[in-house]
Scaffold this motif. Structure first.
Motif, PDB file in Angstrom:
ATOM      1  N   ALA B 263      42.262 -28.806 -32.939  1.00  0.00           N
ATOM      2  CA  ALA B 263      41.346 -28.763 -31.797  1.00  0.00           C
ATOM      3  C   ALA B 263      40.500 -27.498 -31.862  1.00  0.00           C
ATOM      4  N   GLY B 264      39.191 -27.672 -32.019  1.00  0.00           N
ATOM      5  CA  GLY B 264      38.278 -26.525 -32.071  1.00  0.00           C
ATOM      6  C   GLY B 264      37.902 -26.016 -30.694  1.00  0.00           C
ATOM      7  N   GLY B 265      38.268 -26.782 -29.645  1.00  0.00           N
ATOM      8  CA  GLY B 265      38.016 -26.332 -28.279  1.00  0.00           C
ATOM      9  C   GLY B 265      36.551 -26.085 -27.998  1.00  0.00           C
ATOM     10  N   HIS B 266      36.249 -25.039 -27.230  1.00  0.00           N
ATOM     11  CA  HIS B 266      34.859 -24.776 -26.849  1.00  0.00           C
ATOM     12  C   HIS B 266      34.333 -23.445 -27.387  1.00  0.00           C
ATOM     13  N   GLY B 267      35.077 -22.814 -28.288  1.00  0.00           N
ATOM     14  CA  GLY B 267      34.572 -21.553 -28.833  1.00  0.00           C
ATOM     15  C   GLY B 267      35.465 -21.052 -29.944  1.00  0.00           C
ATOM     16  N   THR B 303      45.659 -21.247 -25.351  1.00  0.00           N
ATOM     17  CA  THR B 303      44.829 -22.117 -26.173  1.00  0.00           C
ATOM     18  C   THR B 303      43.956 -22.954 -25.246  1.00  0.00           C
ATOM     19  N   ALA B 304      42.951 -23.577 -25.800  1.00  0.00           N
ATOM     20  CA  ALA B 304      42.098 -24.441 -24.994  1.00  0.00           C
ATOM     21  C   ALA B 304      41.664 -25.635 -25.817  1.00  0.00           C
ATOM     22  N   VAL B 331      41.038 -28.515 -40.947  1.00  0.00           N
ATOM     23  CA  VAL B 331      39.746 -28.165 -40.360  1.00  0.00           C
ATOM     24  C   VAL B 331      39.870 -28.329 -38.847  1.00  0.00           C
ATOM     25  N   SER B 332      38.778 -28.081 -38.128  1.00  0.00           N
ATOM     26  CA  SER B 332      38.828 -28.318 -36.689  1.00  0.00           C
ATOM     27  C   SER B 332      37.580 -29.041 -36.211  1.00  0.00           C
ATOM     28  N   ALA B 333      37.701 -29.709 -35.067  1.00  0.00           N
ATOM     29  CA  ALA B 333      36.558 -30.354 -34.425  1.00  0.00           C
ATOM     30  C   ALA B 333      36.514 -29.876 -32.977  1.00  0.00           C
ATOM     31  N   SER B 334      35.309 -29.700 -32.464  1.00  0.00           N
ATOM     32  CA  SER B 334      35.166 -29.138 -31.117  1.00  0.00           C
ATOM     33  C   SER B 334      35.333 -30.221 -30.049  1.00  0.00           C
TER      34      SER B 334
END
Lengths: 261, 398
Positions: B263-267, B303-304, B331-334
């Motif tokens: 989880a790339g979250g919001h930042g 975490t977010a 990897v991550s996705a936002s």
């Protein structure tokens, strides 16, 4: 562990009355004042608790203290400062009480060596059972810090024997299942459990988890070499009691056997 | 790492990762669990019983669906979805919940406790406990109870008690803390049904083994539908149970590329995401040495993520090892990318996936144009999105 260590010296001709404080709860100056107040009140060993964000072995009282302490920014550096300051005024054994992860952050920076220099005598790791303790144990031996192991009512006697082989300083018997917190009485199986543990363990055994009055402390010391009071003192600090009140509180719990020394 | 290394290791170590860093009080139930598990995993009757329940109660096998419209819209290769969203209770979590509840019965326990983030594991344990006649208590962060409200009602309807956790960040990590505290007092009659492939040994092994059914089925279905293993397998990763489940079916074939999506979250700042490999610092949390989001002082970071199921600061030890040995890419996705992916799949194929699974799709959307058109990709659709409707309405998606 050397015979002349502070821990060995204490148990040579005395029982232990051990206090626990969460470091940095209300700021490190306040912890220092509280520690000195408890020493004045009769404790002869202190566990300095490093706060951790996820204290799974602790009940609500110490959880809240850890959160307050972390909010005020407590780190391992504050543990060193506290240890040095207490050492200026007292020679009682000081035990660092911590979860593994905050300690791991300090290991690469020679924290254990600094801790020893500051005056730490023992290390108690809440979440590091015998099976996982070998690397830390080597570090402790190198720095002449006693790694204190925990026993519980569910620790099998076979396991107690195994732990006995590696134990240093003393053993900490957490006398009930569950988490830390103030309780009113000792568990029923306590004398029986202690008897079987003492039959195996060569080192002193101290008892904690829920001890909150003199009657309990007295009963513990019939069977054990020391008694630990934690949540009660932490709660007193939460209630904003003065250092004088803390000294009185310690004195009220201090078992008579220790007062006549 | 080959598949067999997932289940045969030394004292719960995957490379340097794993272990059992628990308070002494929990060593008794952990040692008991290791013993019973070592018997159960080679016990034909236990395995046959579980397989029957998985077939007749849970609805296995789940299908592998090709989604050509979605594939065309993202200018990608052939895309297949492993449909764990079709499993009873709506996510892959039930595979593990049924396995562990059966294990609990074998141990003579009458009560199970669980932590839950998105509520999918909680719902799965509530269902499994009801079906197998066990008392069930679920710990859930108060923040998660709000954002996954439908799942709270489902658990209660199936007879589980749901306990709101207010401590810390009031999310999954804090729910695990409370469950561990409960267990340290209750283990005589209680099994802790941990929901992901993390925590102290033997949990990562147990959960990976119960979830490996996803990979086994998918491997077989790939032979039928594609004629070979897929070229690429993608799964979202919170603790990592759906991912380790599907990856396990292909670990033995080195030609299969695998990607785990966090989880790339919001930042990008600490506290704004749950991408453990973004910082890749090691530590100990909840009984396990692995990659953990933490500050420089060893305090666990908050975490977010828009997806409650991925909102956790540590990753399972098997994934830590797969990362370090470079067998799997991470990897991550936002949040936004996941939302767009969810919308696109719903419109193009009529499948509403969970926000967790949408992270895996989001990464596929990103790389699809660069993949060869004759390649085949399998995405683990770990759960369905019904539970996310309140969150989707809040985000303005609907």
């Amino acid at each position: 562990m050397k015979k002349d260590s502070r821990i060995s010296q204490l148990f040579l001709n005395n029982k232990g009355f051990i206090g626990y404080l969460t470091a940095g709860d209300g700021g490190r100056q306040r912890t220092l004042e509280a520690a000195l107040a408890l020493i004045k009140g009769g404790i002869n060993m202190l566990e300095i608790g490093m706060p951790f964000s996820d204290p799974v072995a602790d009940g609500p009282v110490i959880q809240r203290a850890a959160m307050r302490s972390l909010a005020s920014g407590t780190t391992l550096q504050d543990i060193l400062w506290l240890t040095e300051e207490i050492r200026k005024q007292s020679d009682i054994p000081l035990i660092l009480f911590t979860y593994l992860n905050p300690l791991l952050s300090g290991i690469p920076f020679d924290f254990l060596s600094d801790a020893k220099k500051a005056g730490i005598d023992g290390l108690l790791l809440v979440d590091c059972p015998l099976e996982e303790s070998h690397l830390i144990r080597e570090q402790c031996i190198r720095n002449e810090i006693a790694l204190i192991y925990i026993l519980t009512p569910s620790t099998s006697l076979e396991r107690v024997r195994k732990i006995n082989q590696y134990a240093e300083g003393f053993l900490y018997y957490a006398c009930r299942s569950g988490t830390t917190g103030v309780r009113n009485a000792l568990p029923e199986d306590f004398p029986h459990k202690m008897e079987s543990i003492k039959a195996i363990i060569d080192l002193p055994v101290v008892v904690g988890f829920g001890i909150s009055n003199q009657e309990m402390a007295k009963n513990v010391l019939i069977h054990a070499d020391g008694v630990v009071v934690g949540s009660l003192f932490v709660k007193a600090l939460e209630e904003d009691r003065s250092p004088e009140a803390l000294s009185i509180l310690a004195r009220e719990i201090c078992p008579p056997i220790l007062l006549v020394k | 790492m080959l598949y067999k290394e997932l289940i045969s290791h030394i004292q719960g170590r995957y490379g340097e990762f794993g272990g059992m860093y628990v308070p002494e009080i929990l060593m008794a139930p952990i040692l008991e669990l290791i013993k019973v598990w070592n018997n159960a995993k080679v016990d034909n009757i236990f395995n046959q019983t579980l397989n029957l329940i998985l077939k007749n109660y849970a609805g296995r096998p789940t299908v592998l669906t090709e989604v050509p419209t979605f594939a065309a819209m993202i200018n990608g290769p052939r895309v297949f979805l492993k449909r764990e969203d079709l499993l009873h209770t709506g996510a892959h979590k039930l595979n593990n919940a049924l396995g562990q509840c059966l294990l609990a019965k074998k141990m003579g326990k009458t009560r199970v406790i669980a932590e839950t983030g998105a509520g999918q594991h909680g719902v799965a344990v509530a269902a499994a406990a009801a079906h197998l006649g066990l008392t069930c208590v679920v710990y859930m962060g108060s923040k998660d109870m709000q954002r996954q409200a439908p799942n709270v009602s489902r658990m209660k309807l199936m007879g589980a008690s749901v306990i709101s956790v207010e401590q810390g960040s009031a999310t999954l990590k804090d729910a695990v803390n409370q469950a561990l505290r409960d267990w340290s007092e209750s283990f005589v009659d209680t099994h802790y049904c941990l929901g992901s492939a993390l925590g102290p040994h033997p949990f990562p092994e147990i959960v990976a083994e119960f979830q490996s059914v996803i990979g086994r089925e998918c491997h077989k279905q790939s032979q039928d539908l594609i004629g070979s293993d897929p070229d690429l397998v993608i799964a979202c990763i919170g603790g990592g149970s759906n991912a380790i489940g599907i990856f396990s079916g292909f670990l033995n074939n080195k030609k299969v590329r695998m990607i785990g999506v966090e989880a790339g979250g919001h930042g990008r700042l600490l506290g704004e995401h749950a991408a453990r490999f973004a910082t890749a610092t090691c530590g100990v949390l909840h009984g396990c040495y692995t990659y953990v989001l933490q500050d420089q002082y060893g305090q666990i970071a908050s975490t977010a993520s828009i997806s409650a199921g991925l909102d956790y600061p540590a990753i399972g030890p098997q994934h830590a090892h797969l990362y370090k040995s470079k067998r799997v890419e991470y990897v991550s996705a936002s949040d936004q990318e996941a939302l767009s992916a969810l919308k696109l799949l719903a419109k193009s194929e009529g499948i509403i996936c969970a926000l967790e699974s949408a992270h895996a799709l989001a990464h596929l959307i990103k790389i699809a144009p660069d993949l060869s058109k004759d390649h085949s990709v399998v995405v683990s659709l770990s759960g369905r999105g019904d539970k996310d409707l309140p969150q989707l309405m809040n985000s303005g998606v609907i």
